[in-house]
Motif scaffolding. Sequence first.
Motif, mmCIF file in Angstrom:
data_model
loop_
_atom_site.group_PDB
_atom_site.id
_atom_site.type_symbol
_atom_site.label_atom_id
_atom_site.label_comp_id
_atom_site.label_asym_id
_atom_site.label_seq_id
_atom_site.Cartn_x
_atom_site.Cartn_y
_atom_site.Cartn_z
ATOM 1 N N ASN A 77 0.736 -1.420 -0.287
ATOM 2 C CA ASN A 77 -0.572 -0.404 0.234
ATOM 3 C C ASN A 77 0.540 1.242 0.096
ATOM 4 O O ASN A 77 0.174 2.390 0.628
ATOM 5 C CB ASN A 77 -0.844 0.148 0.983
ATOM 6 N N ALA A 80 -0.530 4.424 -0.516
ATOM 7 C CA ALA A 80 -1.190 5.490 0.074
ATOM 8 C C ALA A 80 -0.584 5.975 1.269
ATOM 9 O O ALA A 80 -1.420 6.174 1.949
ATOM 10 C CB ALA A 80 -2.689 4.343 0.715
ATOM 11 N N GLU A 229 -2.335 10.442 5.398
ATOM 12 C CA GLU A 229 -0.931 9.491 4.783
ATOM 13 C C GLU A 229 -0.948 8.918 6.809
ATOM 14 O O GLU A 229 -0.451 7.878 6.538
ATOM 15 C CB GLU A 229 0.060 9.933 4.088
ATOM 16 N N LYS A 232 -2.717 7.137 8.275
ATOM 17 C CA LYS A 232 -3.028 5.614 7.822
ATOM 18 C C LYS A 232 -1.911 4.841 7.692
ATOM 19 O O LYS A 232 -1.988 3.241 8.266
ATOM 20 C CB LYS A 232 -3.728 5.480 6.023
ATOM 21 N N CYS A 236 -2.410 1.275 10.124
ATOM 22 C CA CYS A 236 -2.184 -0.053 9.636
ATOM 23 C C CYS A 236 -1.984 -0.851 9.676
ATOM 24 O O CYS A 236 -1.308 -0.765 10.782
ATOM 25 C CB CYS A 236 -2.187 0.490 7.929
ATOM 26 N N GLU A 241 -6.138 -2.640 6.340
ATOM 27 C CA GLU A 241 -5.465 -1.808 5.219
ATOM 28 C C GLU A 241 -5.714 -0.618 4.514
ATOM 29 O O GLU A 241 -6.969 0.181 5.931
ATOM 30 C CB GLU A 241 -6.474 -2.758 3.429
ATOM 31 N N SER A 243 -7.142 1.363 2.726
ATOM 32 C CA SER A 243 -8.221 1.667 2.018
ATOM 33 C C SER A 243 -9.544 2.006 3.369
ATOM 34 O O SER A 243 -10.133 2.511 3.148
ATOM 35 C CB SER A 243 -8.743 1.413 1.256
ATOM 36 N N PHE A 244 -9.325 1.282 3.977
ATOM 37 C CA PHE A 244 -10.284 1.100 4.837
ATOM 38 C C PHE A 244 -10.672 1.836 5.764
ATOM 39 O O PHE A 244 -11.494 2.620 6.662
ATOM 40 C CB PHE A 244 -9.834 -0.770 5.284
ATOM 41 N N GLU A 246 -8.929 4.958 5.456
ATOM 42 C CA GLU A 246 -9.248 6.221 4.661
ATOM 43 C C GLU A 246 -11.170 6.534 4.570
ATOM 44 O O GLU A 246 -11.725 7.546 4.309
ATOM 45 C CB GLU A 246 -9.027 5.562 2.996
ATOM 46 N N GLN A 247 -11.720 5.103 3.890
ATOM 47 C CA GLN A 247 -13.286 5.454 4.399
ATOM 48 C C GLN A 247 -13.662 5.801 5.658
ATOM 49 O O GLN A 247 -14.612 6.819 5.733
ATOM 50 C CB GLN A 247 -14.020 3.815 3.745
#
Length: 468
Positions: A77, A80, A229, A232, A236, A241, A243-244, A246-247
């Motif tokens: 990742n 990200a 960033e 995350k 993480c 992850e 992406s999870f 960020e949501q």
Amino acid sequence: LAVGKDAEAKDAYREEHERAMRSLAEAELVASRKATQLNPTEEDETADVLRRRLFERVDLANADQVVSAYWDTWTRNKDALPPDVLTPEIREQFRRGYPLHPETLGVLTEKISSLSTFQRTRGMLRLLARTVHVLWRDRPADAFAIHPHHIDPGFGPIRDEITTRLGQGQYTPALKSDVAAVPGDDPALAQVLDLKHCPGQLPISCYIARTAFLHTLAYGDSAKGIGPERLKFSVCSPSTEPSFIEQARTRFVADALYLDDRPGAPMRFMVEPNLTQVIRKQMADIDASEVRKELHERIRTLFGASGGAFNLVPFPAGPYEVPDEVGDGRPLLVVMGYEALAISSEPKGLPAEIHDIFQHKGVERKFRDFPNNLVFVVADERLRENMKDKVRRRLALLELRKPERIKQLADHRELKVNEEFQKLPLEIAETILHCYRHLFYPSHVPMSGTTEPIAHAAIEVHNASDSP
């Protein structure tokens, strides 16, 4: 000595600590010409000291396996995450400091240590000892290492350490509202979001809120906060992850009441509520009768401006308020009151109120001569509250734009209020048309569930102007 960076003691033995501090300072002056200064804890030894004091044993033989799993997640990742984390130095720092995540040491040594009330290693030990206690008690499945988000201010001793010993009590409202409520209180926003969007999963919103809060505890405005960033990277793990994350971050930022709302500001909490909270409080003060009056007027304007195709009959209380005459030849558009009648997205039959108006007229309830002259629009019960909330929000912004109120807002908030106020007429028109999506009209093919010659259609409005 339990002495802060300002050379002041805070606990019950304040006088003794400060007397010892003065004596040591005097001794240093006397001995300075021959003394060789030794710092008992160098920067790169902090993790070793913490680990030795916190744990009887750490399985360093398996640390490489955990660090490799994290490294694989970071590499997978990398787009990200911050570019400076994928370095051999970070990997080695993680291995040497295991089980402490690099960001845990970072936020303690770079952010919280800048507070004058924080006693460096002693303060780190107090926070981390309580954190390890909670982790050992709860055994979360994703605790491969100790992240900043494992420092949970919802746990009483940790909360007291932050608000009382560190003197950060001014953030108590933010903790209670957004981060972590104490047992017995209503859940904080992060907890509500996790229950709603991630039931039975990792409390990712809580992880995000705790991390942002810890990064708020720093001296100086420029040091407070964390970017997306870096957040995350901090949260993480091999089981989480970016992406999870960020949501969940996007959802939390949209609803948090104490996050800094200035353009370009990092995620950090403020002592005072942000503009979202100010508007919500103002919305709560708007009387329901004001909302009803404003919304009725906008509905009349919206459906009355139909290019002359219909004669408008707004919000009839019964058949006696709907004329039964040809008049100028235009049919009647009967807009049913949204409070009196609202139906589901898929009506099972003809509503009784429409059936009554379609059949009868006047107070004597005689049979109607021209039922085919009627067209009805009805509100959707799912969208009714959204329509009312938009109008309530406009009235709240109208109140905030009054000269005596607008001057109390910061410049960026004043700009935001004015921009949103200008957009709301279009948004209100759209919500009205989306809500009034049910059309009942004369037809020789009746809708299911009735023998009356009336059909039903759901109108889908894809776009609108403020006066379509």
